[in-house]
Write a protein that holds these residues in place. Structure first.
Motif, PDB file in Angstrom:
ATOM      1  N   PHE A   5     -23.604  69.695  -1.806  1.00 56.86           N
ATOM      2  CA  PHE A   5     -22.187  69.955  -1.613  1.00 56.86           C
ATOM      3  C   PHE A   5     -21.441  68.631  -1.665  1.00 56.86           C
ATOM      4  N   LYS A   6     -20.228  68.658  -2.181  1.00 50.20           N
ATOM      5  CA  LYS A   6     -19.415  67.440  -2.184  1.00 50.20           C
ATOM      6  C   LYS A   6     -18.954  67.110  -0.773  1.00 50.20           C
ATOM      7  N   ARG A   7     -18.708  68.127   0.017  1.00 49.89           N
ATOM      8  CA  ARG A   7     -18.281  67.937   1.402  1.00 49.89           C
ATOM      9  C   ARG A   7     -18.996  68.955   2.269  1.00 49.89           C
ATOM     10  N   ASP A  12     -15.649  67.245   7.088  1.00 50.67           N
ATOM     11  CA  ASP A  12     -14.310  67.784   7.308  1.00 50.67           C
ATOM     12  C   ASP A  12     -13.848  67.475   8.724  1.00 50.67           C
ATOM     13  N   ARG A  13     -14.720  67.711   9.701  1.00 53.06           N
ATOM     14  CA  ARG A  13     -14.369  67.504  11.115  1.00 53.06           C
ATOM     15  C   ARG A  13     -14.214  66.025  11.457  1.00 53.06           C
ATOM     16  N   PHE A  16     -11.858  64.020   7.711  1.00 55.48           N
ATOM     17  CA  PHE A  16     -10.546  64.481   7.265  1.00 55.48           C
ATOM     18  C   PHE A  16      -9.686  65.045   8.396  1.00 55.48           C
ATOM     19  N   ALA A  17     -10.227  65.948   9.202  1.00 57.28           N
ATOM     20  CA  ALA A  17      -9.437  66.519  10.294  1.00 57.28           C
ATOM     21  C   ALA A  17      -9.130  65.461  11.356  1.00 57.28           C
ATOM     22  N   ALA A  18     -10.110  64.637  11.684  1.00 61.47           N
ATOM     23  CA  ALA A  18      -9.873  63.572  12.665  1.00 61.47           C
ATOM     24  C   ALA A  18      -8.782  62.624  12.176  1.00 61.47           C
ATOM     25  N   ASN A  19      -8.797  62.321  10.888  1.00 68.12           N
ATOM     26  CA  ASN A  19      -7.765  61.449  10.328  1.00 68.12           C
ATOM     27  C   ASN A  19      -6.383  62.103  10.421  1.00 68.12           C
TER      28      ASN A  19
END
Length: 103
Positions: A5-7, A12-13, A16-19
């Motif tokens: 998988f690419k991600r 994500d957690r 990306f979401a933390a950011n």
């Protein structure tokens, strides 16, 4: 079988979401709901979401590349996506730092 998988739910957690939360694009309530959802996903599907390993292609934000799984690598600006043409370098630097810290 091996699946790539690419991600994943973890990047994500923790990236990306933390950011988004740290950049004030997600408020405290949204962040709490997101974390609750993430925890629920792990409880429900933990064994199926478990990672065997991570393949990380390190690149500086200035040389950010996109691995296309059709066997070629494109610089971000050559992907041809209008929404990606004006990504601030500061955003890419934050994501880069979060990846480096997480991994």
């Amino acid at each position: 079988p091996v699946v790539f998988f690419k991600r994943c739910v973890y990047s994500d957690r923790y990236i990306f979401a933390a950011n988004l939360y740290e950049s004030d694009c997600m408020n405290e309530t949204e962040w709490t709901v997101y974390q609750d959802w993430h925890n629920w996903m792990n409880q429900q599907f933990g064994q199926r979401l478990a990672l065997v390993g991570i393949i990380y292609l390190r690149a500086t934000p200035e040389k950010l590349i996109f691995l296309n799984f059709f066997n070629y690598i494109l610089p971000l600006e050559m992907r041809g996506r209008d929404e990606e043409q004006e990504i601030p370098i500061e955003y890419l630097e934050k994501l880069h730092h979060k990846h480096e810290s997480w991994l």
